[in-house]
Design a protein around this motif. Structure first.
Motif, PDB file in Angstrom:
ATOM      1  N   ARG A 199      -2.687  -6.412  -3.858  1.00  0.00           N
ATOM      2  CA  ARG A 199      -2.783  -7.864  -4.102  1.00  0.00           C
ATOM      3  C   ARG A 199      -1.361  -8.416  -4.225  1.00  0.00           C
ATOM      4  NH1 ARG A 199      -7.628  -5.169  -3.822  1.00  0.00           N
ATOM      5  NH2 ARG A 199      -9.368  -6.512  -4.405  1.00  0.00           N
ATOM      6  N   GLU A 200      -0.686  -8.525  -3.103  1.00  0.00           N
ATOM      7  CA  GLU A 200       0.717  -8.936  -3.135  1.00  0.00           C
ATOM      8  C   GLU A 200       0.894 -10.361  -3.628  1.00  0.00           C
ATOM      9  OE1 GLU A 200       2.205  -9.447   1.136  1.00  0.00           O
ATOM     10  OE2 GLU A 200       0.399  -8.220   1.367  1.00  0.00           O
ATOM     11  N   GLN A 201      -0.150 -11.179  -3.560  1.00  0.00           N
ATOM     12  CA  GLN A 201      -0.042 -12.562  -4.018  1.00  0.00           C
ATOM     13  C   GLN A 201       0.029 -12.655  -5.539  1.00  0.00           C
ATOM     14  OE1 GLN A 201      -2.768 -11.196  -2.773  1.00  0.00           O
ATOM     15  NE2 GLN A 201      -4.504 -11.674  -4.098  1.00  0.00           N
ATOM     16  N   ASN A 202      -0.286 -11.581  -6.259  1.00  0.00           N
ATOM     17  CA  ASN A 202      -0.319 -11.620  -7.720  1.00  0.00           C
ATOM     18  C   ASN A 202       1.066 -11.739  -8.351  1.00  0.00           C
ATOM     19  OD1 ASN A 202      -3.061 -11.418  -7.613  1.00  0.00           O
ATOM     20  ND2 ASN A 202      -3.195  -9.360  -8.488  1.00  0.00           N
ATOM     21  N   LYS A 203       2.085 -11.256  -7.658  1.00  0.00           N
ATOM     22  CA  LYS A 203       3.465 -11.335  -8.159  1.00  0.00           C
ATOM     23  C   LYS A 203       3.658 -10.593  -9.484  1.00  0.00           C
ATOM     24  CE  LYS A 203       4.228 -14.164  -4.718  1.00  0.00           C
ATOM     25  NZ  LYS A 203       4.870 -13.691  -3.474  1.00  0.00           N
ATOM     26  N   ARG A 204       2.822  -9.588  -9.753  1.00  0.00           N
ATOM     27  CA  ARG A 204       2.947  -8.799 -10.975  1.00  0.00           C
ATOM     28  C   ARG A 204       3.670  -7.493 -10.661  1.00  0.00           C
ATOM     29  NH1 ARG A 204      -1.194  -9.797 -14.906  1.00  0.00           N
ATOM     30  NH2 ARG A 204      -1.590  -7.563 -15.149  1.00  0.00           N
ATOM     31  N   PRO A 205       4.274  -6.854 -11.663  1.00  0.00           N
ATOM     32  CA  PRO A 205       4.833  -5.519 -11.431  1.00  0.00           C
ATOM     33  C   PRO A 205       3.735  -4.574 -10.952  1.00  0.00           C
ATOM     34  CG  PRO A 205       5.514  -6.368 -13.573  1.00  0.00           C
ATOM     35  CD  PRO A 205       4.463  -7.299 -13.057  1.00  0.00           C
ATOM     36  N   LEU A 206       4.101  -3.626 -10.090  1.00  0.00           N
ATOM     37  CA  LEU A 206       3.134  -2.685  -9.527  1.00  0.00           C
ATOM     38  C   LEU A 206       3.358  -1.298 -10.094  1.00  0.00           C
ATOM     39  CD1 LEU A 206       3.283  -3.628  -5.717  1.00  0.00           C
ATOM     40  CD2 LEU A 206       1.920  -4.682  -7.531  1.00  0.00           C
ATOM     41  N   LEU A 207       2.269  -0.652 -10.466  1.00  0.00           N
ATOM     42  CA  LEU A 207       2.295   0.750 -10.864  1.00  0.00           C
ATOM     43  C   LEU A 207       1.422   1.513  -9.876  1.00  0.00           C
ATOM     44  CD1 LEU A 207       2.958   3.110 -12.749  1.00  0.00           C
ATOM     45  CD2 LEU A 207       1.066   2.367 -14.228  1.00  0.00           C
ATOM     46  N   LEU A 208       2.036   2.377  -9.078  1.00  0.00           N
ATOM     47  CA  LEU A 208       1.328   3.170  -8.070  1.00  0.00           C
ATOM     48  C   LEU A 208       1.234   4.609  -8.580  1.00  0.00           C
ATOM     49  CD1 LEU A 208       3.308   1.932  -4.914  1.00  0.00           C
ATOM     50  CD2 LEU A 208       1.393   0.806  -6.085  1.00  0.00           C
ATOM     51  N   ILE A 209       0.016   5.137  -8.683  1.00  0.00           N
ATOM     52  CA  ILE A 209      -0.197   6.484  -9.211  1.00  0.00           C
ATOM     53  C   ILE A 209      -0.954   7.303  -8.183  1.00  0.00           C
ATOM     54  CG2 ILE A 209      -1.170   7.861 -11.078  1.00  0.00           C
ATOM     55  CD1 ILE A 209      -1.114   5.340 -12.813  1.00  0.00           C
ATOM     56  N   ALA A 210      -0.382   8.447  -7.810  1.00  0.00           N
ATOM     57  CA  ALA A 210      -1.019   9.305  -6.811  1.00  0.00           C
ATOM     58  C   ALA A 210      -1.090  10.738  -7.315  1.00  0.00           C
ATOM     59  CB  ALA A 210      -0.228   9.269  -5.501  1.00  0.00           C
ATOM     60  N   GLY A 211      -2.203  11.371  -7.006  1.00  0.00           N
ATOM     61  CA  GLY A 211      -2.344  12.800  -7.225  1.00  0.00           C
ATOM     62  C   GLY A 211      -2.501  13.482  -5.887  1.00  0.00           C
ATOM     63  N   GLY A 212      -1.646  14.475  -5.595  1.00  0.00           N
ATOM     64  CA  GLY A 212      -1.742  15.221  -4.343  1.00  0.00           C
ATOM     65  C   GLY A 212      -1.591  14.343  -3.121  1.00  0.00           C
ATOM     66  N   THR A 213      -2.506  14.519  -2.155  1.00  0.00           N
ATOM     67  CA  THR A 213      -2.430  13.720  -0.926  1.00  0.00           C
ATOM     68  C   THR A 213      -2.941  12.296  -1.131  1.00  0.00           C
ATOM     69  OG1 THR A 213      -4.540  14.694  -0.226  1.00  0.00           O
ATOM     70  CG2 THR A 213      -2.516  15.649   0.688  1.00  0.00           C
ATOM     71  N   GLY A 214      -3.330  11.954  -2.365  1.00  0.00           N
ATOM     72  CA  GLY A 214      -3.545  10.551  -2.696  1.00  0.00           C
ATOM     73  C   GLY A 214      -2.268   9.752  -2.487  1.00  0.00           C
ATOM     74  N   PHE A 215      -1.161  10.466  -2.322  1.00  0.00           N
ATOM     75  CA  PHE A 215       0.118   9.834  -2.004  1.00  0.00           C
ATOM     76  C   PHE A 215       0.027   8.963  -0.756  1.00  0.00           C
ATOM     77  CE2 PHE A 215       3.997  10.041   0.586  1.00  0.00           C
ATOM     78  CZ  PHE A 215       4.872   9.340  -0.239  1.00  0.00           C
ATOM     79  N   SER A 216      -0.803   9.350   0.205  1.00  0.00           N
ATOM     80  CA  SER A 216      -0.897   8.579   1.448  1.00  0.00           C
ATOM     81  C   SER A 216      -1.315   7.141   1.169  1.00  0.00           C
ATOM     82  CB  SER A 216      -1.862   9.242   2.428  1.00  0.00           C
ATOM     83  OG  SER A 216      -3.147   9.386   1.851  1.00  0.00           O
ATOM     84  N   TYR A 217      -2.167   6.952   0.175  1.00  0.00           N
ATOM     85  CA  TYR A 217      -2.631   5.615  -0.212  1.00  0.00           C
ATOM     86  C   TYR A 217      -1.472   4.780  -0.751  1.00  0.00           C
ATOM     87  CZ  TYR A 217      -4.750   2.252  -3.520  1.00  0.00           C
ATOM     88  OH  TYR A 217      -5.076   1.139  -4.240  1.00  0.00           O
ATOM     89  N   VAL A 218      -0.714   5.331  -1.694  1.00  0.00           N
ATOM     90  CA  VAL A 218       0.380   4.552  -2.274  1.00  0.00           C
ATOM     91  C   VAL A 218       1.555   4.442  -1.304  1.00  0.00           C
ATOM     92  CG1 VAL A 218      -0.323   5.132  -4.625  1.00  0.00           C
ATOM     93  CG2 VAL A 218       1.431   6.514  -3.501  1.00  0.00           C
ATOM     94  N   ARG A 219       1.665   5.374  -0.372  1.00  0.00           N
ATOM     95  CA  ARG A 219       2.732   5.293   0.635  1.00  0.00           C
ATOM     96  C   ARG A 219       2.559   4.054   1.500  1.00  0.00           C
ATOM     97  NH1 ARG A 219       6.423   4.366   3.043  1.00  0.00           N
ATOM     98  NH2 ARG A 219       7.885   5.654   4.216  1.00  0.00           N
ATOM     99  N   SER A 220       1.328   3.756   1.879  1.00  0.00           N
ATOM    100  CA  SER A 220       1.055   2.561   2.671  1.00  0.00           C
ATOM    101  C   SER A 220       1.433   1.302   1.893  1.00  0.00           C
ATOM    102  CB  SER A 220      -0.425   2.504   3.059  1.00  0.00           C
ATOM    103  OG  SER A 220      -0.735   1.318   3.761  1.00  0.00           O
ATOM    104  N   ILE A 221       1.065   1.259   0.620  1.00  0.00           N
ATOM    105  CA  ILE A 221       1.367   0.098  -0.218  1.00  0.00           C
ATOM    106  C   ILE A 221       2.873  -0.049  -0.408  1.00  0.00           C
ATOM    107  CG2 ILE A 221       1.153  -0.851  -2.544  1.00  0.00           C
ATOM    108  CD1 ILE A 221      -1.679   0.330  -2.642  1.00  0.00           C
ATOM    109  N   LEU A 222       3.544   1.053  -0.714  1.00  0.00           N
ATOM    110  CA  LEU A 222       4.993   0.988  -0.919  1.00  0.00           C
ATOM    111  C   LEU A 222       5.707   0.513   0.334  1.00  0.00           C
ATOM    112  CD1 LEU A 222       7.539   1.562  -2.617  1.00  0.00           C
ATOM    113  CD2 LEU A 222       7.479   3.902  -1.719  1.00  0.00           C
ATOM    114  N   ASP A 223       5.377   1.091   1.471  1.00  0.00           N
ATOM    115  CA  ASP A 223       6.047   0.725   2.707  1.00  0.00           C
ATOM    116  C   ASP A 223       5.816  -0.751   3.040  1.00  0.00           C
ATOM    117  OD1 ASP A 223       7.587   1.688   5.100  1.00  0.00           O
ATOM    118  OD2 ASP A 223       5.814   0.936   6.125  1.00  0.00           O
TER     119      ASP A 223
END
Length: 237
Positions: A103-127
């Motif tokens: 939700r990039e429109q929220n303008k709030r700080p982001l906390l991305l938490i991944a376990g194992g290959t759940g990293f692929s999910y947060v990698r998309s968001i980070l990029d």
């Protein structure tokens, strides 16, 4: 929507973990944090996060699949991908799915938490956030069994060095002597580092039990707001 894809490449990322690049025959429009399903049969469709970001995927879809020996669910998909690559045949997917997109429109700080290959999910968001020059603070916590499973460690370190709003904390359960980072459980590491999570949008990917524990622990003890916590696991637990 069913889409045919060519398997462009399969590369090892870590032990029993593979990067797979798919080239769909029609463009796939998706949001950062969504997933696709690989069609293995009429009633057998297996979900995997899209690791590529929607703004820079250049027509290809990237997956990170952990296929350990005990995980036939994932191994069978990797084997089907390998066969399609060798034969030049198609893989069918359906996409996009998921409500845990950023939700990039929220303008709030982001906390991305991944376990194992759940990293692929947060990698998309980070990029995506980096590509869109989003200035909100971004904290990425990636938990793995050992340092060898942190296959993108150096890449994320470089992103954090290049962007002062990005902060990366890797966490391992089993560490060797030379490991200088955090040890133990990734949720515990987050809890130790933040007094309150009330102001954060929190995005979580990993085992369902981890996502459930995060929601319970962070809402009860860190003032996290349920409406600002996102994980596709929440639809199943």
């Amino acid at each position: 929507m069913t889409i045919k894809c060519k398997v462009k490449s399969i590369e090892p990322l870590a032990c029993n973990t593979y990067q797979i690049l798919l080239h769909p025959d029609t463009p796939v429009l998706f949001k950062a944090g969504q997933y696709l399903t690989v069609v293995m049969g009429e009633k057998d469709k297996r979900p995997f996060s899209i690791a590529s970001s929607p703004c820079r995927h250049e027509g290809e879809l990237e997956l990170h699949i952990g296929a350990a020996e005990h995980n036939a669910y994932a191994i069978e998909v990797v084997e089907a991908m390998q066969q399609a690559l060798e034969l030049g045949s198609d893989i069918e997917i359906e996409a996009p799915f998921g409500d845990a997109w950023v939700r990039e429109q929220n303008k709030r700080p982001l906390l991305l938490i991944a376990g194992g290959t759940g990293f692929s999910y947060v990698r998309s968001i980070l990029d995506h956030c980096v590509a869109q020059s989003i200035e909100s603070p971004i904290y990425l916590y990636w938990g793995a069994k050992d340092a060898r499973q942190l296959y993108a460690h150096d890449e994320i370190e470089q992103i954090a060095k290049a962007h002062q709003n990005v902060h990366f904390t890797p966490v391992v359960e089993q560490s060797e002597e030379q490991w200088q980072g955090k040890k133990g459980n990734v949720l515990q590491a987050v809890a130790e580092d933040f007094t309150s999570l009330e102001e954060f949008d929190i995005y979580i990917a990993g085992r369902f039990e981890m996502a459930g524990a995060a929601r319970e622990q962070f809402t009860q003890h860190k003032s996290a707001l349920t409406e600002h916590m996102f994980s596709d696991a929440f639809s199943f637990i």
